[in-house]
Motif scaffolding. Structure first.
Motif, PDB file in Angstrom:
ATOM      1  N   PRO A  22       4.642  24.273 -20.800  1.00 14.34           N
ATOM      2  CA  PRO A  22       4.935  24.062 -19.276  1.00 14.34           C
ATOM      3  C   PRO A  22       5.512  22.501 -19.042  1.00 14.34           C
ATOM      4  O   PRO A  22       6.286  22.098 -18.298  1.00 14.34           O
ATOM      5  N   ASP A  23       5.144  21.431 -19.891  1.00 17.45           N
ATOM      6  CA  ASP A  23       5.584  20.087 -19.530  1.00 17.45           C
ATOM      7  C   ASP A  23       6.848  19.799 -20.402  1.00 17.45           C
ATOM      8  O   ASP A  23       7.076  18.342 -20.291  1.00 17.45           O
ATOM      9  N   HIS A  24       7.292  20.543 -21.131  1.00 17.03           N
ATOM     10  CA  HIS A  24       8.423  20.176 -22.000  1.00 17.03           C
ATOM     11  C   HIS A  24       9.736  19.982 -21.135  1.00 17.03           C
ATOM     12  O   HIS A  24      10.046  21.047 -20.404  1.00 17.03           O
ATOM     13  N   VAL A  25      10.440  19.054 -21.248  1.00 14.10           N
ATOM     14  CA  VAL A  25      11.553  18.644 -20.181  1.00 14.10           C
ATOM     15  C   VAL A  25      12.779  19.430 -20.544  1.00 14.10           C
ATOM     16  O   VAL A  25      13.226  19.080 -22.156  1.00 14.10           O
ATOM     17  N   LEU A  26      13.220  20.325 -20.217  1.00 18.77           N
ATOM     18  CA  LEU A  26      14.435  20.905 -20.624  1.00 18.77           C
ATOM     19  C   LEU A  26      15.777  20.110 -20.111  1.00 18.77           C
ATOM     20  O   LEU A  26      16.777  20.272 -20.870  1.00 18.77           O
ATOM     21  N   PHE A  27      15.807  19.454 -18.744  1.00 14.74           N
ATOM     22  CA  PHE A  27      16.973  18.829 -18.300  1.00 14.74           C
ATOM     23  C   PHE A  27      16.692  17.726 -17.791  1.00 14.74           C
ATOM     24  O   PHE A  27      15.614  17.622 -17.089  1.00 14.74           O
ATOM     25  N   MET A  28      17.794  16.760 -18.118  1.00 12.48           N
ATOM     26  CA  MET A  28      17.657  15.198 -17.315  1.00 12.48           C
ATOM     27  C   MET A  28      19.087  15.097 -16.732  1.00 12.48           C
ATOM     28  O   MET A  28      20.195  15.324 -17.392  1.00 12.48           O
ATOM     29  N   LEU A  29      19.150  14.825 -15.514  1.00 19.03           N
ATOM     30  CA  LEU A  29      20.266  14.675 -14.803  1.00 19.03           C
ATOM     31  C   LEU A  29      20.590  13.101 -14.532  1.00 19.03           C
ATOM     32  O   LEU A  29      19.578  12.672 -14.174  1.00 19.03           O
ATOM     33  N   LEU A  30      21.672  12.600 -15.060  1.00 19.58           N
ATOM     34  CA  LEU A  30      21.940  11.214 -14.718  1.00 19.58           C
ATOM     35  C   LEU A  30      22.864  11.022 -13.644  1.00 19.58           C
ATOM     36  O   LEU A  30      23.659  11.741 -13.410  1.00 19.58           O
ATOM     37  N   ASN A  31      22.961   9.764 -12.960  1.00 18.30           N
ATOM     38  CA  ASN A  31      23.901   9.277 -12.185  1.00 18.30           C
ATOM     39  C   ASN A  31      24.878   8.400 -12.487  1.00 18.30           C
ATOM     40  O   ASN A  31      24.715   8.025 -13.905  1.00 18.30           O
ATOM     41  N   ALA A  32      25.919   7.760 -11.942  1.00 16.49           N
ATOM     42  CA  ALA A  32      26.686   6.963 -12.341  1.00 16.49           C
ATOM     43  C   ALA A  32      26.339   5.710 -12.917  1.00 16.49           C
ATOM     44  O   ALA A  32      26.744   5.293 -13.995  1.00 16.49           O
ATOM     45  N   LYS A  33      25.025   5.227 -12.527  1.00 18.20           N
ATOM     46  CA  LYS A  33      24.469   3.986 -13.253  1.00 18.20           C
ATOM     47  C   LYS A  33      23.667   4.325 -14.534  1.00 18.20           C
ATOM     48  O   LYS A  33      23.307   3.535 -15.104  1.00 18.20           O
ATOM     49  N   GLY A  34      23.631   5.576 -14.906  1.00 18.51           N
ATOM     50  CA  GLY A  34      22.928   5.945 -16.251  1.00 18.51           C
ATOM     51  C   GLY A  34      21.390   6.042 -15.963  1.00 18.51           C
ATOM     52  O   GLY A  34      20.900   6.364 -17.048  1.00 18.51           O
ATOM     53  N   THR A  35      20.963   6.040 -14.657  1.00 17.65           N
ATOM     54  CA  THR A  35      19.413   6.242 -14.480  1.00 17.65           C
ATOM     55  C   THR A  35      19.284   7.862 -14.309  1.00 17.65           C
ATOM     56  O   THR A  35      20.164   8.628 -13.692  1.00 17.65           O
ATOM     57  N   THR A  36      17.999   8.222 -14.524  1.00 15.71           N
ATOM     58  CA  THR A  36      17.697   9.684 -14.441  1.00 15.71           C
ATOM     59  C   THR A  36      17.222   9.809 -12.814  1.00 15.71           C
ATOM     60  O   THR A  36      16.328   9.172 -12.259  1.00 15.71           O
ATOM     61  N   VAL A  37      18.003  10.853 -12.304  1.00 17.70           N
ATOM     62  CA  VAL A  37      17.766  11.109 -10.884  1.00 17.70           C
ATOM     63  C   VAL A  37      16.748  12.408 -10.740  1.00 17.70           C
ATOM     64  O   VAL A  37      16.265  12.596  -9.687  1.00 17.70           O
ATOM     65  N   GLN A  60      16.475  19.753 -25.245  1.00 17.08           N
ATOM     66  CA  GLN A  60      16.465  19.119 -24.061  1.00 17.08           C
ATOM     67  C   GLN A  60      18.210  18.862 -23.755  1.00 17.08           C
ATOM     68  O   GLN A  60      18.825  18.098 -24.671  1.00 17.08           O
ATOM     69  N   SER A  61      18.596  19.148 -22.601  1.00 22.94           N
ATOM     70  CA  SER A  61      19.903  18.775 -22.212  1.00 22.94           C
ATOM     71  C   SER A  61      20.010  17.639 -21.366  1.00 22.94           C
ATOM     72  O   SER A  61      19.470  17.392 -20.168  1.00 22.94           O
ATOM     73  N   VAL A  62      20.898  16.496 -21.495  1.00 26.08           N
ATOM     74  CA  VAL A  62      21.064  15.378 -20.587  1.00 26.08           C
ATOM     75  C   VAL A  62      22.321  15.743 -20.065  1.00 26.08           C
ATOM     76  O   VAL A  62      23.389  15.913 -20.598  1.00 26.08           O
ATOM     77  N   LEU A  63      22.242  15.840 -18.701  1.00 28.80           N
ATOM     78  CA  LEU A  63      23.258  16.527 -18.005  1.00 28.80           C
ATOM     79  C   LEU A  63      24.038  15.238 -17.248  1.00 28.80           C
ATOM     80  O   LEU A  63      23.377  14.346 -16.690  1.00 28.80           O
ATOM     81  N   ILE A  64      25.329  15.017 -17.538  1.00 27.28           N
ATOM     82  CA  ILE A  64      26.162  13.920 -16.897  1.00 27.28           C
ATOM     83  C   ILE A  64      27.450  14.802 -16.090  1.00 27.28           C
ATOM     84  O   ILE A  64      28.329  15.164 -16.807  1.00 27.28           O
ATOM     85  N   PRO A  65      27.321  14.727 -14.901  1.00 30.36           N
ATOM     86  CA  PRO A  65      28.428  15.232 -14.170  1.00 30.36           C
ATOM     87  C   PRO A  65      29.756  14.539 -14.387  1.00 30.36           C
ATOM     88  O   PRO A  65      29.759  13.182 -14.285  1.00 30.36           O
ATOM     89  N   PRO A  66      30.722  15.312 -14.670  1.00 28.03           N
ATOM     90  CA  PRO A  66      32.146  14.544 -14.997  1.00 28.03           C
ATOM     91  C   PRO A  66      32.518  13.615 -14.003  1.00 28.03           C
ATOM     92  O   PRO A  66      33.182  12.633 -14.004  1.00 28.03           O
ATOM     93  N   MET A  67      32.494  14.061 -12.762  1.00 27.84           N
ATOM     94  CA  MET A  67      32.916  13.151 -11.609  1.00 27.84           C
ATOM     95  C   MET A  67      32.204  11.431 -11.306  1.00 27.84           C
ATOM     96  O   MET A  67      32.710  10.753 -11.098  1.00 27.84           O
ATOM     97  N   GLU A  68      30.932  11.592 -12.103  1.00 27.11           N
ATOM     98  CA  GLU A  68      30.489  10.370 -12.321  1.00 27.11           C
ATOM     99  C   GLU A  68      31.136   9.392 -13.204  1.00 27.11           C
ATOM    100  O   GLU A  68      31.024   8.014 -12.945  1.00 27.11           O
ATOM    101  N   LEU A  69      31.819  10.018 -14.010  1.00 28.02           N
ATOM    102  CA  LEU A  69      32.556   8.893 -15.027  1.00 28.02           C
ATOM    103  C   LEU A  69      33.642   8.316 -14.334  1.00 28.02           C
ATOM    104  O   LEU A  69      34.022   7.146 -14.800  1.00 28.02           O
TER     105      LEU A  69
END
Length: 1548
Positions: A975-990, A1192-1201
């Motif tokens: 249950p506690d295994h993190v599958l997804f992490m979403l980052l913002n333009a600053k590189g911090t996990t939101v 685990q997938s670290v998600l980086i929206p392309p528009m943040e680049l």
């Protein structure tokens, strides 16, 4: 073209005899195959039909009568133009280039075209205001993920940023939609193109002009066409005129007389006159008003030359280390208005035995041709330059006051030669004057046709002999006065005005060019005032004198016994001489005094007409056929008087010389008596070598002519003069051109001067710029010796037939600026004409003039102009005396720096050596295809990934058939295994999502769907979210509720008009029951701005998921079978097709399993994804794979680049990611944005050595150059070149290839482009011409089989063939999602079978992509040799032109390389025309430079003629979310006139 208004009707054709109809049909076939030109076709057709159409002849005779009955203009009408010219001084033609009879010939030729006026489409330039098209006529693009600076339909923004990630279906086409379906929300125009399109009309105009045959179908078997192209260059016409005369024998001049008092050297003559006749005038200079300002006596010349000689040898260095010693070379840099200082410096150098090299005064650091002059100075070893004090002060200086270092020049020491700076020699010092020998006397620079500058070395003996020969030929005597208007530093101006005058103690009046500009009659006034016996002029000076004649009528030229016209190569010299004589005969000018001559830098004076006897008949003139001259044959003109050429003689061979005519190409074989060739001279008066160029010297100065049998004609060497001509009756020499002006086009010779004359005869008053008083020549300044003019027989203006009075009006001093040269394009020379345009000329005037010039040149010379360019006034590079620098102009044209303001390309007319269009062989079927493969000994092109059945897996996931079940299982197990992490333009996990969090949020969304949406299982739900975890949760919420999710890119708030219609289209096509989205987007969908783009009242239910109730779903939905639909995948293809495919649960399961096995994904793994998550493999990686595999997938929206270019690479470094996925647009953004910031990356501690695989997700041919640039750029921070690879997927199967972690590295091959156009694959070595680098598209996934198939026969092909990629795998889509099911389309694309060769009757899906399979030397995981799949391009995007298959990316790659200012380009076809759209990232003045460059490169590399070149702003070419160009949308925008182009060129 012949008129076709009298063609017989179909009934009349049917009544023709069978054999005539058969011949007509054969003629039509020849035309369609390109075996005959349109002109030839019409000529032969008219000939066939003429016996059966008697009314044609009647019509012609009637037309002739009408023409004869045309009333002659009245006196008032004829006088009106002359009054106009007198009153409007700025618009008159320059008389020195005038040939009224030639103008008459041109107008007569143009009159033939009047009835069939060419409907040429005018080029389109940017309008001042761009009218926005209505929204309903625009193409609805898919939504964007970032705010673009311009809308998708309008590209008039000045921003250079491209709108990011726009998917644009051009006309709302939905694959599989029934033709009867409602398309009220889609574009109503057929094929997305408004019927009344302005651009379409112009293209139709162009097509009507070209009358090109229809494109033949693709040929089946490949034939190499390189030989055919070379053969396609027109071969010698068997009916062409051939020389028939006997072989000529060398012609001798009269013996050089032996006169006892001739000095042994020229310096001795100076010493003699300086000592004995010190008071006699030698040289007079004029001031700017034309008045004598200083006269140099022979005594002054001798004493000052002595002082300079002594200073040079003794005062410039120390006694032990002198700066100069005899034999050294020095540069003479004196302005053209200071002949006195130059003469002193020249003779001072001769006395000091140093070799002078006269050059022009450099005006700027980058003078035209200045670098080549510098090369000459360097090769001569010159370190010293002599100049005057005034000239030195005028040279360009640096801020420190030092003379600038001119480009390409050696470092020079400048020595001022004014008398006050010279040292007087001791009384016992005398110069050493030896008898003239073969030692060098001086070096005269000469510019070659290619622009290189060579130094012609003249010996002291040749200098002396030239003086003797000129003295004898011109009958010079002591004390005569000579007026010299020529450049005194070189050529005839130097020989007559500086050498012969000293030899004969004559007095030279030097009239500089600057004086002629302000006082054009000054030379006539000097002749009158000084009773001069001889004048040295050019045609320019004759005309200037005529123009200014009315200002002063009381002048007399009766003293002149010789008026030497030195620019015989000028096409207008006959007209000049006749007009001048007719005007000034009443002022005492004698007809026999006019003496044309021919000169060249190498042979010096070649021939000169001797002064005639008063009353004796004038020499005859030759009226020659222009057509015969183009074949190098002399023929008297008897047919078309418009193309006659009247040539006058240039006198006889020089005394003591011998002349022969040799063939201009190959061995110096003697010509026949009726053949044109290069004039060669043998005498002591010519140059001795090109300084420092032994090889070229041997071919020019040491020529031994040979007979037709190859035996040499004696052992006396001849000098090539560079002049073309023949020896006529009475041993008179006729010059008809020069080698430097020769244009060899399709085996025929044309002269640049001829074409200039024709261009100037075309009503050029309103268009072609003539700089006031500039005296510019229309041909290179080195042009010499060509007195001729085209004319009608017996109509030459002469003393007995003077020009009409109204044509002898004095006009304003102006001068044409036109350059003509040839460029080598596609195995032949092509003619380019460049003219300066008047500042006040309108676009229409300019274009009309250009059109008429093309017609005139085609009619008179029977040759096409490849490119006609108009440039702004005063912008062409100039020679020192103001003429056009031809080679520099050509260089600017070739490198794209000419900056024309109007341009007209005519490749369709000129390029006649294209290979024949390919055609299908009749009766080619599956069996013959198989035979072809077997004969070639090749295997069937097929490959497969690992067999899923043989893979052992100890994974509990395999127990679950549905992704929803797997998520529930993971929520319970981990249950506690993190599958997804979403980052913002600053590189911090939101935001993060563990298994349990994702499961619970999905449950809540499923509950809302039932409670608020009242949805049933199987209903479609549109998911409208920005990239993030919300989108993933909504997807699994739909699965929990039994609904079918449809992911759609959200519209952009600042670009609703362009992006919202695509959202609406997907909602309508998918028949969505509701829309899940955020509160922000929900407000946007119902806003007033949205209402302007779509009907907001008809949205389905919109549910926001921001605040969900904490309510559990009573029961999760479980599909009854795995074949049930899991989700719909909608995407816009690059061809603009909106396509939705159905993905079943079993296909989703199989897809995730294949990716897991290929990439070895487990719960402990971590990957980074920088992709758009809305369709294809990007969606699968973002939403599906982590749940299935547990990684685990670290998600980086392309528009943040766009806000932080470092984000993706910094994330990879921070989390030590081993596997990362991106799109080409992301890779390109990093490559361009971080290209110069690698050091910044290092300082930030970013290291990419952790990356094992960096995979580019794409549905296209791998962009090898971009991948290599990316690898090379970031290798310094640890990126392994082996890490970068690509994937391949399509609409029918989103993941066919993926490199993965194991297996061999991606392979690359070089294939032959020409073979590829024939659907053949031929491997070549790196660096081979016409080679294309292709990379393998990753490894084929487990469970996937591919076969390469002929798309037409549907039979398998061999691995040496290019064919369509067909795929069979468990994760292939189920079919298209359509409103009305089209069974035929479904079966053809998803459930099709091979037409033969497959006993198992496997069901295949067609990817729509062309590719091939090659077996490599590498070993696969199975232990067998690895089969690599290479993707070449999309079948829908290929261009079938001339029966060959072209891939747009290949043409675009070639175009992108040709100019630094091309940011992006795209190509497409419209009605068989190739259209090239280029984005200009530089100045708009470079826009027209791109037109010839683009046309040339496509012709050279792809054997295609570009029909239209469109230059647009950066960011106009639409790019979709995957970084792919949407060419079809671009095409529709272009045809709908929505691009706001900078320039549109329609190639003729």
């Amino acid at each position: 073209m012949a008129e076709r208004g009298l063609e017989p009707s179909p009934a009349a054709v049917a009544a023709l005899p069978p054999e005539v109809r058969a011949q007509l049909a054969e003629l039509e076939l020849e035309l369609s195959e390109g075996d005959i030109t349109q002109k030839g076709y019409e000529k032969k057709r008219s000939k066939l039909l003429s016996p059966y159409s008697p009314q044609t002849q009647e019509t012609d005779s009637i037309g002739q009568k009408e023409r004869n009955q045309t009333p002659a203009p009245t006196a008032a009408q004829t006088s009106a133009p002359s009054k106009y010219h007198r009153s409007r001084s700025g618009g008159a033609r320059d008389e020195r280039y005038r040939s009224d009879i030639h103008t008459e010939a041109v107008q007569a030729a143009l009159a033939k075209h009047k009835e069939q006026k060419m409907a040429l489409p005018m080029p389109t330039k940017r309008r001042s205001t761009f009218v926005q098209s209505p929204a309903d006529a625009c193409t609805p693009p898919e939504n964007v993920s970032a705010p673009p600076d311009v809308t998708a339909t309008t590209s008039s923004s000045s921003s250079s940023l491209r709108p990011a990630n726009i998917d644009l279906p051009p006309s709302g086409i939905v694959k599989g939609m029934h033709k009867g379906s409602n398309r009220s929300s889609l574009m109503d125009t057929a094929d997305g193109v408004p019927v009344n399109s302005r651009v379409s009309t112009k293209i139709q105009q162009l097509l009507n002009t070209l009358k090109r045959p229809k494109r033949p179908p693709l040929k089946e078997f490949f034939v190499d066409d390189s030989e055919e192209i070379v053969e396609g260059i027109p071969q010698p016409d068997p009916n062409q005129p051939k020389p028939e005369g006997r072989q000529m024998t060398p012609v001798k001049g009269e013996p050089l007389g032996v006169i006892c008092n001739w000095p042994p050297a020229l310096e001795s003559a100076l010493q003699r006159w300086g000592s004995t006749q010190a008071k006699c005038p030698c040289l007079t200079g004029l001031d700017v008003t034309g008045k004598p300002v200083y006269t140099l006596t022979y005594g002054k010349l001798w004493s000052r030359s002595l002082k300079l000689a002594y200073t040079l040898l003794n005062k410039l260095g120390t006694k032990n280390e002198p700066v100069l010693k005899p034999g050294d070379r020095v540069a003479l840099v004196y302005p053209n208005n200071d002949p006195v200082m130059f003469m002193v410096a020249f003779y001072g150098c001769l006395l000091a035995e140093v070799i002078p090299v006269p050059i022009e005064v450099p005006l700027t650091r980058k003078d035209a041709g200045g670098q080549q002059i510098g090369f000459l100075l360097g090769s001569c070893g010159i370190a010293l330059a002599l100049t005057s004090e005034i000239c030195l002060k005028g040279l360009p200086k640096t801020q420190n006051g030092e003379i600038v270092q001119f480009k390409g020049w050696p470092r020079l020491k400048w020595v001022v030669t004014d008398s006050k700076y010279l040292s007087k020699p001791p009384k016992d010092w005398q110069p050493h004057i030896s008898p003239a020998g073969t030692e060098p006397a001086y070096i005269e620079y000469k510019t070659s046709k290619e622009g290189s500058v060579m130094g012609v070395t003249v010996s002291r003996l040749a200098m002396l002999s030239q003086c003797q020969a000129l003295s004898q030929a011109c009958n010079y005597s002591e004390g005569e006065t000579v007026v010299n208007v020529l450049d005194f530093k070189k050529d005839a101006g130097l020989w007559h005005g500086m050498f012969a005058n000293v030899m004969n103690k004559m007095h030279t009046i030097s009239v500089p060019y600057s004086v002629m500009k302000t006082c054009p009659l000054s030379w006539v006034q000097r002749v009158h005032a000084h009773k001069a016996k001889v004048a040295l002029v050019k045609c320019r000076d004759l005309h200037w004198a005529m123009m200014a004649h009315r200002d002063q009528r009381d002048v007399s030229l009766s003293s002149l016994r010789m008026l030497i016209v030195t620019d015989g190569a000028n096409p207008w010299s006959v007209s000049s001489c006749d007009a001048f004589l007719s005007l000034f005969q009443s002022h005492g000018l004698k007809p026999e005094a006019i003496c044309p001559c021919a000169t060249s830098a190498e042979a010096m004076t070649v021939a000169i007409r001797r002064p005639g006897v008063p009353g004796a008949p004038l020499p005859g003139r030759a009226i020659l056929s222009m057509n015969g001259l183009s074949y190098g044959v002399i023929r008297v003109n008897t047919e078309d008087k418009n193309s006659a050429l009247t040539v006058q003689d240039v006198g006889h061979v020089m005394p003591g010389g011998m002349m022969c005519i040799v063939k201009p190409d190959g061995l110096p074989q003697l010509c026949r008596t009726d053949e044109i060739g290069e004039i060669c001279v043998s005498s002591r008066t010519g140059g001795m070598m090109y300084f420092g160029l032994a090889g070229v010297t041997k071919n020019t100065f040491e020529v031994i002519p040979v007979t037709s049998s190859g035996s040499p004609v004696g052992d006396v060497p001849f000098i090539r003069s560079g002049l073309l001509g023949f020896v006529g009756p009475g041993s008179l020499v006729f010059v008809v051109g020069k080698m430097d002006g020769l244009l060899m086009v399709s085996g025929r010779r044309h002269n640049a001067d001829d074409i200039v004359a024709t261009g100037l005869a075309v009503e050029s008053i309103k268009t072609v710029y003539r700089g006031r008083h500039t005296g510019l020549l229309a041909v290179p300044q080195t042009c010499q010796a060509r007195p001729y003019l085209r004319t009608f027989p017996l109509s030459v203006p002469s003393v007995r037939n003077p020009l009409p009075p109204d044509l002898r009006v004095a006009r304003v001093l102006t001068s044409f600026r036109i350059a003509v040269f040839s460029v080598s394009v596609f195995y032949d020379e092509r003619i380019v004409v460049v003219a300066e345009q008047r500042p006040d000329a309108s676009e229409e005037d300019s274009f009309q003039w250009m059109s008429r010039v093309l017609q005139a040149i085609d009619s008179i010379h029977q040759v096409g102009v490849y490119c006609l360019a108009l440039v702004p006034a005063n912008t062409l590079p100039k020679t020192p005396l103001g003429g056009i620098h031809i080679s520099q102009t050509k260089q600017l044209f070739l490198e794209g720096s000419l900056h024309p303001c109007n341009i007209l390309m005519c490749p369709h007319t000129c390029v006649t050596n294209l290979p024949k269009p390919r055609q299908k062989q009749p009766g080619v079927g599956p069996a013959s295809v198989m035979v072809g493969n077997l004969v070639a000994g090749k295997r069937i092109a097929q490959a497969a990934g690992r067999d899923l059945g043989q893979i052992e897996e100890n994974d509990l996931v395999r127990k679950h058939q549905f992704l929803a079940e797997i998520l529930q299982w993971r929520a319970q197990a981990t249950p506690d295994h993190v599958l997804f992490m979403l980052l913002n333009a600053k590189g911090t996990t939101v935001c993060t999502a563990s298994c349990l969090q994702l499961h619970k949020r999905a449950e809540r969304i499923a509950s809302v769907l039932g409670d608020k949406g009242h949805l049933n299982a199987g209903d479609n739900v549109v998911l409208l979210y920005p990239p993030g975890i919300e989108l993933i949760a909504a997807f699994y919420g739909c699965l929990y509720a039994g609904c079918i999710p449809v992911t759609v890119r959200p519209p952009h708030a600042q670009n609703l008009t362009a992006t919202l219609p695509t959202v609406r289209m997907v909602v309508d096509v998918s028949k969505a029951a509701c829309v899940l989205t955020t509160q922000t987007l929900m407000r946007l969908l119902k806003s007033r701005e949205a209402a302007a783009a779509v009907d907001v009242k008809t949205w389905p239910a919109i549910i926001d998921t921001d605040d969900l109730p904490r309510k559990r779903l009573p029961q999760l939905y479980k599909p009854p079978t795995p074949e049930m639909l899991a989700y719909l995948d909608f995407s816009v293809s690059t061809t603009g097709m909106l396509t939705g495919v159905k993905m079943s649960h079993s296909a989703v399961n199989a897809l995730c399993r294949a990716i897991k096995l290929q990439c070895e994904l487990y719960s402990s793994r971590q990957i980074a994804i920088c992709l758009d998550p809305y369709c294809g493999l990007g969606f699968a990686l973002w939403c599906l794979c982590s749940v299935y595999s547990g990684h685990q997938s670290v998600l980086i929206p392309p528009m943040e680049l766009e806000n932080n270019l470092f984000l993706w690479l910094a994330t990879v470094n921070q989390y030590k990611i081993r596997d990362t996925f991106c799109s080409y647009s992301v890779m390109e953004l990093c490559t361009k944005g971080l290209g110069n910031q690698v050091e910044v990356l290092k300082t930030r501690g970013i290291n990419l050595s952790c990356i094992r695989t960096c995979v580019v997700v794409a549905e296209e041919r791998p962009r090898v150059s971009l991948q290599q640039s990316f690898s090379k750029l970031f290798k310094d921070i640890g990126l392994s070149p082996r890490a970068v690879s690509t994937t391949f997927g399509s609409r029918v199967n989103v993941a066919i290839c993926l490199q993965g972690t194991s297996g061999p590295d991606p392979t690359t091959v070089y294939v032959d482009l020409k073979s590829l156009r024939h659907d053949r694959v031929r491997l070549v070595e790196r660096g081979a011409p016409q080679s294309l680098l292709l990379s393998e598209s990753g490894k084929i996934l487990p469970g996937v089989k591919v076969v390469i198939v002929n798309p037409e026969t549907k039979g398998p092909v061999g691995d040496s063939h290019l064919g369509e990629i067909w795929v069979n795998s468990p994760h292939t889509a189920s079919g298209y999602y359509t409103i009305y099911d089209s069974e035929t389309l479904q079966a053809d694309h998803f459930n099709t079978r091979l037409s033969f060769g497959d006993a198992a009757q496997t069901l295949w899906a067609r990817t729509g992509y062309l590719g091939f399979v090659r077996r490599t030397e590498l070993t696969a995981a199975t232990g067998e040799r690895h089969d690599a799949l290479y993707v070449v391009g999309a079948l829908d995007e290929t261009l079938e032109l001339r029966g060959l298959r072209y891939h747009p990316i290949d043409i675009e790659t070639s175009v992108s390389r040709v100019h630094r200012s091309i940011a992006e380009c795209a190509v497409f076809t419209w009605t068989n025309l190739l259209v090239v759209v280029v984005e200009l990232c530089g100045s708009e003045q470079e826009a027209l430079d791109l037109v010839p460059l683009v046309t040339n490169v496509v012709l050279e590399e792809h054997y295609l003629i570009v029909g239209v070149v469109v230059v647009v702003d950066p960011g106009v070419v639409p790019i979709n979310s995957r970084g792919e160009k949407q060419r079809m949308h671009l095409r529709d925008s272009f045809l709908a006139d929505q691009l706001d182009p900078i320039y549109v060129a329609y190639n003729m």
